[in-house]
Every structure is written in C-alpha cells, then in structure tokens.
Design an enzyme around this catalytic site. Structure first.
Site, PDB file in Angstrom:
ATOM      1  N   LYS A  13       3.673  33.964 -25.041  1.00 36.73           N
ATOM      2  CA  LYS A  13       2.907  34.842 -25.936  1.00 36.73           C
ATOM      3  C   LYS A  13       1.493  35.075 -25.410  1.00 36.73           C
ATOM      4  CE  LYS A  13       3.415  32.080 -29.528  1.00 36.73           C
ATOM      5  NZ  LYS A  13       4.335  31.010 -29.100  1.00 36.73           N
ATOM      6  N   ARG A  87       3.119  32.538 -38.446  1.00 37.71           N
ATOM      7  CA  ARG A  87       4.037  31.528 -37.917  1.00 37.71           C
ATOM      8  C   ARG A  87       4.939  30.977 -39.017  1.00 37.71           C
ATOM      9  NH1 ARG A  87       0.941  29.659 -33.234  1.00 37.71           N
ATOM     10  NH2 ARG A  87       2.068  28.134 -32.005  1.00 37.71           N
ATOM     11  N   ARG A 126       2.405  23.328 -17.837  1.00 44.00           N
ATOM     12  CA  ARG A 126       1.290  24.245 -18.111  1.00 44.00           C
ATOM     13  C   ARG A 126      -0.064  23.545 -17.993  1.00 44.00           C
ATOM     14  NH1 ARG A 126       1.228  27.839 -23.508  1.00 44.00           N
ATOM     15  NH2 ARG A 126       1.177  25.837 -24.586  1.00 44.00           N
ATOM     16  N   ARG A 159      -3.291  20.731 -21.833  1.00 42.14           N
ATOM     17  CA  ARG A 159      -3.547  20.711 -23.273  1.00 42.14           C
ATOM     18  C   ARG A 159      -2.952  19.446 -23.850  1.00 42.14           C
ATOM     19  NH1 ARG A 159      -1.845  26.441 -25.995  1.00 42.14           N
ATOM     20  NH2 ARG A 159      -0.977  25.010 -27.547  1.00 42.14           N
ATOM     21  N   ARG A 170       6.405  20.255 -31.838  1.00 44.61           N
ATOM     22  CA  ARG A 170       6.092  21.691 -31.906  1.00 44.61           C
ATOM     23  C   ARG A 170       7.370  22.523 -31.927  1.00 44.61           C
ATOM     24  NH1 ARG A 170       2.516  22.557 -26.912  1.00 44.61           N
ATOM     25  NH2 ARG A 170       2.269  24.685 -27.648  1.00 44.61           N
TER      26      ARG A 170
HETATM   27  P1  AMP Z   1      -0.746  27.938 -29.858  1.00 46.73           P
HETATM   28  O1  AMP Z   1      -1.974  28.005 -29.030  1.00 46.73           O
HETATM   29  O2  AMP Z   1      -0.368  29.263 -30.459  1.00 46.73           O
HETATM   30  O3  AMP Z   1       0.397  27.255 -29.166  1.00 46.73           O
HETATM   31  O4  AMP Z   1      -1.112  27.008 -31.124  1.00 46.73           O
HETATM   32  C1  AMP Z   1      -1.482  25.653 -30.949  1.00 46.73           C
HETATM   33  C2  AMP Z   1      -1.407  24.918 -32.281  1.00 46.73           C
HETATM   34  O5  AMP Z   1      -2.309  25.522 -33.229  1.00 46.73           O
HETATM   35  C3  AMP Z   1      -0.060  24.951 -32.988  1.00 46.73           C
HETATM   36  O6  AMP Z   1       0.817  23.935 -32.508  1.00 46.73           O
HETATM   37  C4  AMP Z   1      -0.463  24.706 -34.439  1.00 46.73           C
HETATM   38  O7  AMP Z   1      -0.800  23.342 -34.653  1.00 46.73           O
HETATM   39  C5  AMP Z   1      -1.763  25.503 -34.533  1.00 46.73           C
HETATM   40  N1  AMP Z   1      -1.527  26.898 -34.962  1.00 46.73           N
HETATM   41  C6  AMP Z   1      -1.791  28.037 -34.245  1.00 46.73           C
HETATM   42  N2  AMP Z   1      -1.473  29.128 -34.947  1.00 46.73           N
HETATM   43  C7  AMP Z   1      -0.978  28.676 -36.139  1.00 46.73           C
HETATM   44  C8  AMP Z   1      -0.465  29.328 -37.285  1.00 46.73           C
HETATM   45  N3  AMP Z   1      -0.366  30.661 -37.362  1.00 46.73           N
HETATM   46  N4  AMP Z   1      -0.055  28.546 -38.324  1.00 46.73           N
HETATM   47  C9  AMP Z   1      -0.145  27.200 -38.281  1.00 46.73           C
HETATM   48  N5  AMP Z   1      -0.604  26.525 -37.215  1.00 46.73           N
HETATM   49  C10 AMP Z   1      -1.029  27.251 -36.147  1.00 46.73           C
END
Ligand code: AMP
Length: 212
Positions: A13, A87, A126, A159, A170
C-alpha cells in the site's frame, strides 16, 4: 477522485501510494505514517497509539477517526489516496459520513491481493528510513550503503512491528477486522481487487488502468 487503498500488511500500500502521489499528484493520507509522526513527537495520541502498534493491534476506531477528521477538513479540492484507512467497517462508515459532510465520496476501494507467504517475506525483510520513510528490502531492494538511506542519508532501520510475533498479530488483526471491508465495498459497488504480486511498476500499471 478519492481512492481507498487497502489490503493486508505487506501488500504494498505504501509503495503504490508513493507512486500515485508522484505520478498523479494525489494527496497521500496514511494513518500509519500519521501515527508514527505522533509517536516521534511524543504527543498524547502518539503515546496511546504506540501501545497498540508495538503489539501489532489496531488502534481504537475513535482515536483514528478523530485524527483523520481534522485532516480531511483541511484538504480543499485535491484528489486523495487513503492508505491504511479505513481498516474496519466502523471506520468505513465514519469515513462515508465525514465525506458526505464535505461533499466528497469514495470513488473506488482498491484491494491489493498478495498471498500470505509473500507477505511474510516482504514484512520480515522490510527496512525503512527513520527520517524520510523511504522503503527498502534486505534482498529485493537494499539501500546502496548498508543502513543509510539513498534518498536523504537517514538511518535505515527495521520497524518494530515488522518482526516475529508482531507480524502474526497484525495479520490476524487484518483477517478479523479489515478483510470484512472487501464485502462492505463490494456491496457498495466500489470494490476492485488488484493482483499485488510482481514488479512495483507492473502492480502500479494495474492500479492505474482502474482509475480511468
Ligand atoms: P501501517 O503503517 O499502515 O502498517 O500501520 C501500522 C500500525 O498503525 C497498524 O498495525 C496499527 O496498529 C496502526 N494503524 C494504522 N492505521 C490504522 C487504522 N486505520 N486503524 C487502526 N489502527 C491503525
């Protein structure tokens, strides 16, 4: 145009959003990036979100929705790409309400489909720049100098949530809370599934062909 880009962690994404921003001048809204910024600044929101993110759990809907709401109001007319938001189904419902108030609507919800074994190798390998967010992979796309970002010279790190058990959590959170969005957007006639396997440019081409 208002595009929702969703899919499991590691589906690409962030990578595809970066191309959409670069090539189509869309405004990128990544809730993951926004939360990481809040953590860097040690805000209250960041401190609260970190507890969930470090474990691989989703941050509560109300926190996320509040964060996005303020931002959407400042956007003006620009086309946007929502990366990692919504999400959950309640987030999607809130987004539609917020959009309605702003005279916007979701144009398309693009789902990036990638098999689990590939997600795992993408996530474990990553690496990201802690300064500008550029994304690398230990095997497929290493930085030129180990640990140093090609773009800005910042430190390239793993990360915290890209390791071991956290990845499993996740993926479970995705299955339980995010995958129902496929059905949700299908019913609304907005769902588009894209094969997320292959070269970045090939995947981008598939996305682009759906945006006409
Ligand atoms: P990402 O960078 O999109 O992989 O997001 C990293 C982490 O941020 C996720 O594993 C969640 O803990 C949190 N997160 C990001 N976007 C959301 C969302 N829309 N709803 C809930 N948690 C989120």
């Amino acid at each position: 145009m208002n595009i929702v880009l969703f899919g499991p962690p590691g589906a690409g994404k962030g990578t595809q959003s970066a191309l959409l921003v670069e090539r189509l001048s869309m405004r990128h809204i990544s809730t993951g990036d926004l939360l990481r910024e809040e953590i860097k600044k040690s805000t209250r929101l960041g401190t609260e979100a970190k507890q969930y993110m470090d474990k691989g759990e989703l941050v509560p809907d109300l926190v996320i929705i509040g964060m996005v709401e303020g931002l959407l109001k400042e956007l003006g007319e620009r086309s946007i790409i929502l990366d990692g938001f919504p999400r959950t189904v309640p987030q999607a419902e809130s987004l539609e309400k917020m959009f309605a108030g702003l005279g916007r609507q979701i144009s398309k919800a693009i789902f990036l489909e990638v098999p689990r074994n590939l997600l795992l190798s993408r996530l474990t390998g990553r690496r990201v720049c802690s300064s500008c967010g550029s994304v690398y992979h230990v095997d497929d796309k290493p930085s030129k100098a180990a640990g140093v970002c090609d773009v800005c010279g910042g430190a390239v790190v793993q990360r915290k949530d890209d390791s071991g058990d956290v990845i499993e959590t996740r993926l479970e959170a995705y299955e339980k809370s995010t995958s129902p969005l496929r059905e949700y957007f299908l019913k609304k006639g907005k769902f588009i599934s894209i094969d997320g396997v292959g070269e970045t440019e090939a995947v981008f081409g598939r996305i682009q062909s759906q945006l006409v």
